[in-house]
Scaffold this active site. Sequence first.
Site, mmCIF file in Angstrom:
data_model
loop_
_atom_site.group_PDB
_atom_site.id
_atom_site.type_symbol
_atom_site.label_atom_id
_atom_site.label_comp_id
_atom_site.label_asym_id
_atom_site.label_seq_id
_atom_site.Cartn_x
_atom_site.Cartn_y
_atom_site.Cartn_z
ATOM 1 C CG MET A 186 4.431 -6.051 -8.541
ATOM 2 S SD MET A 186 5.670 -7.226 -8.275
ATOM 3 C CE MET A 186 4.966 -7.817 -6.751
ATOM 4 N N GLY A 187 -0.085 -5.639 -10.525
ATOM 5 C CA GLY A 187 -1.457 -6.539 -10.878
ATOM 6 C C GLY A 187 -2.320 -7.184 -9.497
ATOM 7 C CG LEU B 287 -5.149 -4.023 -10.469
ATOM 8 C CD1 LEU B 287 -5.278 -3.072 -11.634
ATOM 9 C CD2 LEU B 287 -3.703 -3.400 -9.784
ATOM 10 C CG HIS B 288 -5.804 -5.143 -3.710
ATOM 11 N ND1 HIS B 288 -5.572 -3.961 -3.023
ATOM 12 C CD2 HIS B 288 -4.863 -5.758 -3.603
ATOM 13 C CE1 HIS B 288 -4.238 -3.859 -2.616
ATOM 14 N NE2 HIS B 288 -3.845 -4.947 -3.078
ATOM 15 C CG HIS C 67 -3.355 -2.302 -6.422
ATOM 16 N ND1 HIS C 67 -3.826 -3.552 -6.318
ATOM 17 C CD2 HIS C 67 -2.082 -2.396 -6.413
ATOM 18 C CE1 HIS C 67 -2.473 -4.474 -5.928
ATOM 19 N NE2 HIS C 67 -1.737 -3.567 -6.213
ATOM 20 C CD GLN D 287 7.302 -0.912 -2.994
ATOM 21 O OE1 GLN D 287 7.625 -2.125 -3.228
ATOM 22 N NE2 GLN D 287 6.057 -0.304 -3.361
ATOM 23 C CB SER E 270 -1.860 -8.052 0.608
ATOM 24 O OG SER E 270 -0.839 -8.755 -0.323
HETATM 25 P P1 AMP Z 1 1.954 -4.108 -5.597
HETATM 26 O O1 AMP Z 1 1.082 -4.590 -6.726
HETATM 27 O O2 AMP Z 1 1.705 -4.987 -4.246
HETATM 28 O O3 AMP Z 1 3.223 -3.777 -5.915
HETATM 29 O O4 AMP Z 1 1.463 -2.475 -5.047
HETATM 30 C C1 AMP Z 1 1.294 -1.654 -5.830
HETATM 31 C C2 AMP Z 1 1.153 -0.453 -5.125
HETATM 32 O O5 AMP Z 1 -0.119 -0.394 -3.993
HETATM 33 C C3 AMP Z 1 2.309 -0.083 -3.964
HETATM 34 O O6 AMP Z 1 2.440 1.138 -4.038
HETATM 35 C C4 AMP Z 1 1.725 -0.716 -2.747
HETATM 36 O O7 AMP Z 1 2.078 0.008 -1.637
HETATM 37 C C5 AMP Z 1 0.088 -0.388 -3.134
HETATM 38 N N1 AMP Z 1 -0.596 -1.028 -2.121
HETATM 39 C C6 AMP Z 1 -0.561 -2.466 -2.206
HETATM 40 N N2 AMP Z 1 -1.606 -2.589 -0.982
HETATM 41 C C7 AMP Z 1 -2.219 -1.495 -0.721
HETATM 42 C C8 AMP Z 1 -3.233 -1.340 0.526
HETATM 43 N N3 AMP Z 1 -3.720 -2.168 1.333
HETATM 44 N N4 AMP Z 1 -3.550 -0.050 0.659
HETATM 45 C C9 AMP Z 1 -2.923 1.041 -0.057
HETATM 46 N N5 AMP Z 1 -1.843 0.838 -1.006
HETATM 47 C C10 AMP Z 1 -1.639 -0.413 -1.434
#
Ligand code: AMP
Length: 257
Positions: free
Chosen positions: A30-31, A33-34, A37, A153, A185
């Site tokens: 969902m963008g 990015l860190h 991601h 999820q 996050s």
């Molecule tokens: P999101 O953008 O929050 O929907 O996350 C996209 C993907 O990145 C999902 O598969 C999340 O589980 C993964 N993700 C988010 N935060 C982390 C993190 N701290 N470490 C590893 N994967 C992550």
Amino acid sequence: MRVVTSISEMSCIKKSLDNDELSLGFVPTMGALHEGHLSLIKESLKVCDKTVVSIFVNPTQFNDQNDLEKYPRPLKNDQELLAQSGVDYLFLPTYEEMYKDDYRYKVCEVDFSKMLCGKDRPGHFDGVLTVVMKLFNIIKPNKAFFGQKDFQQLTLIKGMVSAFFMEIDIVGLPIKRDGNGLALSSRNSHLSETDQVFIAKVFSERLKGHLDTKEIKRLIQSDGVEVDYIEEHFGRRLGAVRYKNIRLIDNVETAGV
Ligand code: AMP
């Protein structure tokens, strides 16, 4: 990096990759990015010939309109990060194309999706499973990469892929944390640095400690942080807390605790 905004263009790309016998890895996001991601993206770049990353802030998985509106959307910065990391395609679909049916059709799981985050966020996992199913059907990746950060999820997506005989390899990768142990996050950006250090101490650190779930919950609450749940399932201790209206989740393996 090629930026793709229409479903038909994405389908054409997949057809030409198939013709050239190239494997496709997919990282849905969902963008905002860190490093979390980026760790998924690096793995896809390593094990697949081509990689597509999607950025789509999916409204159907938000049960709180305010949370959806204030979700960070630093698209320009994200695009730069993705181009630098060597991603081949960035897929930016529109709501109108993704939800031509106005969300009359949805994918539901009736058991595990009602627990943990599903209990506090009714309909959240219907939205997640539906958008992931749509993205999988458009992109048709060979592999898709998800973080264990969203463990519930990940479990539900693996279950959906198995239940619907989808030929996609789901790869789950470890949680990336900051120097204080807070799981990275997109929502962390809503908290000040001091607050992030505080949450790392009262939530993340306690989650991996030796106390039982009830005691962890009591201690976190005694520090003025609201607890949605602290529970153990599938060999994991999972938790969700709310602080200053920001909801954060985390989990650790219990085998090591
Ligand atoms: P999101 O953008 O929050 O929907 O996350 C996209 C993907 O990145 C999902 O598969 C999340 O589980 C993964 N993700 C988010 N935060 C982390 C993190 N701290 N470490 C590893 N994967 C992550």
